[in-house]
Design a protein around this motif. Sequence first.
Motif, PDB file in Angstrom:
ATOM      1  N   GLU A 135     -12.723   7.038   5.172  1.00 31.13           N
ATOM      2  CA  GLU A 135     -11.450   7.613   4.729  1.00 31.13           C
ATOM      3  C   GLU A 135     -10.281   6.765   5.236  1.00 31.13           C
ATOM      4  N   GLN A 136     -10.359   6.318   6.484  1.00 31.74           N
ATOM      5  CA  GLN A 136      -9.293   5.496   7.062  1.00 31.74           C
ATOM      6  C   GLN A 136      -9.204   4.138   6.371  1.00 31.74           C
ATOM      7  N   THR A 137     -10.349   3.521   6.132  1.00 29.76           N
ATOM      8  CA  THR A 137     -10.368   2.237   5.439  1.00 29.76           C
ATOM      9  C   THR A 137      -9.806   2.373   4.033  1.00 29.76           C
ATOM     10  N   ALA A 138     -10.153   3.455   3.359  1.00 21.15           N
ATOM     11  CA  ALA A 138      -9.614   3.700   2.019  1.00 21.15           C
ATOM     12  C   ALA A 138      -8.100   3.816   2.067  1.00 21.15           C
ATOM     13  N   LEU A 139      -7.569   4.529   3.057  1.00 23.86           N
ATOM     14  CA  LEU A 139      -6.116   4.672   3.185  1.00 23.86           C
ATOM     15  C   LEU A 139      -5.454   3.318   3.412  1.00 23.86           C
ATOM     16  N   GLU A 140      -6.033   2.503   4.273  1.00 26.34           N
ATOM     17  CA  GLU A 140      -5.471   1.174   4.543  1.00 26.34           C
ATOM     18  C   GLU A 140      -5.467   0.315   3.283  1.00 26.34           C
ATOM     19  N   ASN A 141      -6.559   0.337   2.529  1.00 29.29           N
ATOM     20  CA  ASN A 141      -6.629  -0.436   1.291  1.00 29.29           C
ATOM     21  C   ASN A 141      -5.653   0.085   0.244  1.00 29.29           C
ATOM     22  N   LEU A 142      -5.547   1.399   0.132  1.00 31.49           N
ATOM     23  CA  LEU A 142      -4.616   1.985  -0.836  1.00 31.49           C
ATOM     24  C   LEU A 142      -3.172   1.640  -0.485  1.00 31.49           C
ATOM     25  N   ALA A 143      -2.840   1.646   0.794  1.00 31.63           N
ATOM     26  CA  ALA A 143      -1.485   1.290   1.221  1.00 31.63           C
ATOM     27  C   ALA A 143      -1.156  -0.141   0.802  1.00 31.63           C
ATOM     28  N   GLU A 144      -2.095  -1.046   0.953  1.00 30.64           N
ATOM     29  CA  GLU A 144      -1.892  -2.438   0.540  1.00 30.64           C
ATOM     30  C   GLU A 144      -1.691  -2.534  -0.973  1.00 30.64           C
ATOM     31  N   GLN A 145      -2.513  -1.815  -1.731  1.00 31.60           N
ATOM     32  CA  GLN A 145      -2.418  -1.870  -3.191  1.00 31.60           C
ATOM     33  C   GLN A 145      -1.096  -1.288  -3.690  1.00 31.60           C
ATOM     34  N   VAL A 146      -0.703  -0.163  -3.130  1.00 31.02           N
ATOM     35  CA  VAL A 146       0.548   0.479  -3.543  1.00 31.02           C
ATOM     36  C   VAL A 146       1.732  -0.412  -3.183  1.00 31.02           C
ATOM     37  N   ALA A 147       1.712  -0.991  -1.991  1.00 30.28           N
ATOM     38  CA  ALA A 147       2.800  -1.887  -1.587  1.00 30.28           C
ATOM     39  C   ALA A 147       2.896  -3.085  -2.529  1.00 30.28           C
ATOM     40  N   GLU A 148       1.764  -3.638  -2.914  1.00 29.70           N
ATOM     41  CA  GLU A 148       1.757  -4.782  -3.834  1.00 29.70           C
ATOM     42  C   GLU A 148       2.382  -4.409  -5.180  1.00 29.70           C
ATOM     43  N   ARG A 149       2.049  -3.241  -5.687  1.00 24.97           N
ATOM     44  CA  ARG A 149       2.618  -2.792  -6.963  1.00 24.97           C
ATOM     45  C   ARG A 149       4.124  -2.562  -6.852  1.00 24.97           C
ATOM     46  N   ILE A 150       4.549  -1.991  -5.738  1.00 21.27           N
ATOM     47  CA  ILE A 150       5.979  -1.747  -5.541  1.00 21.27           C
ATOM     48  C   ILE A 150       6.733  -3.074  -5.487  1.00 21.27           C
ATOM     49  N   VAL A 151       6.237  -4.021  -4.718  1.00 23.50           N
ATOM     50  CA  VAL A 151       6.931  -5.309  -4.575  1.00 23.50           C
ATOM     51  C   VAL A 151       6.991  -6.043  -5.914  1.00 23.50           C
ATOM     52  N   THR A 152       5.938  -5.958  -6.703  1.00 20.51           N
ATOM     53  CA  THR A 152       5.956  -6.603  -8.015  1.00 20.51           C
ATOM     54  C   THR A 152       7.054  -6.022  -8.895  1.00 20.51           C
ATOM     55  N   ARG A 153       7.168  -4.693  -8.925  1.00 19.75           N
ATOM     56  CA  ARG A 153       8.225  -4.058  -9.726  1.00 19.75           C
ATOM     57  C   ARG A 153       9.611  -4.379  -9.202  1.00 19.75           C
ATOM     58  N   VAL A 154       9.760  -4.400  -7.879  1.00 22.45           N
ATOM     59  CA  VAL A 154      11.059  -4.742  -7.287  1.00 22.45           C
ATOM     60  C   VAL A 154      11.417  -6.182  -7.639  1.00 22.45           C
ATOM     61  N   ALA A 155      10.450  -7.096  -7.550  1.00 18.96           N
ATOM     62  CA  ALA A 155      10.703  -8.499  -7.884  1.00 18.96           C
ATOM     63  C   ALA A 155      11.122  -8.649  -9.341  1.00 18.96           C
ATOM     64  N   LEU A 156      10.456  -7.934 -10.232  1.00 24.88           N
ATOM     65  CA  LEU A 156      10.839  -7.992 -11.651  1.00 24.88           C
ATOM     66  C   LEU A 156      12.254  -7.460 -11.863  1.00 24.88           C
ATOM     67  N   THR A 157      12.595  -6.397 -11.167  1.00 24.68           N
ATOM     68  CA  THR A 157      13.941  -5.829 -11.277  1.00 24.68           C
ATOM     69  C   THR A 157      14.985  -6.811 -10.767  1.00 24.68           C
ATOM     70  N   LEU A 158      14.708  -7.425  -9.620  1.00 21.39           N
ATOM     71  CA  LEU A 158      15.650  -8.395  -9.063  1.00 21.39           C
ATOM     72  C   LEU A 158      15.747  -9.636  -9.939  1.00 21.39           C
ATOM     73  N   ARG A 159      14.650 -10.016 -10.544  1.00 21.79           N
ATOM     74  CA  ARG A 159      14.669 -11.180 -11.444  1.00 21.79           C
ATOM     75  C   ARG A 159      15.537 -10.903 -12.656  1.00 21.79           C
TER      76      ARG A 159
END
Length: 166
Positions: A135-159
């Motif tokens: 469960e902990q490993t899943a949370l850590e992996n999900l946090a990484e995936q969600v952060a990656e998606r957020i940064v991609t959208r933010v980068a597109l917005t800033l671009r």
Amino acid sequence: MRRALILLASLALSACGLAPMYAGGGSGAVAQGLAAVEVPAIEGQAGWLVRNALNDRLGAAGAATPEYRLEVRLDDELEGLGVLRDDTISRERRTLRARYQLIELSTGEILLDATAGSDAGIDVVSSEYATIAAEQTALENLAEQVAERIVTRVALTLRRGASAGQ
């Protein structure tokens, strides 16, 4: 023949209007914009993991004067699936969803209001320790995936904002 085909393909791609998102490297508009995003504390363990992953990807951590604030609210859910005859759970699904807003600090304008999320399946085994670790490993992996998606959208917005400002 092969060289001519490669040359023709590269000319076709250059005419389509595609441009690298991080053009200019670390001094480019998008990279500078990402470094100017501050991420306030996010509640809970999942929030701590997501905030650290965001700061790692944004290159922030005090690298530039903040121009934007990224406010994130998380919903971390662990639900049992696969119920056996003896009412024990054999499988779980952990879901991490984020609602986030990118706010320009100088005007208070919301530049981006979106959601991102991911989920993971977890096998429940006879060892309680192993299940908790999964469960902990899943949370850590999900946090990484969600952060990656957020940064991609933010980068597109800033671009988009950088191209509109030119």
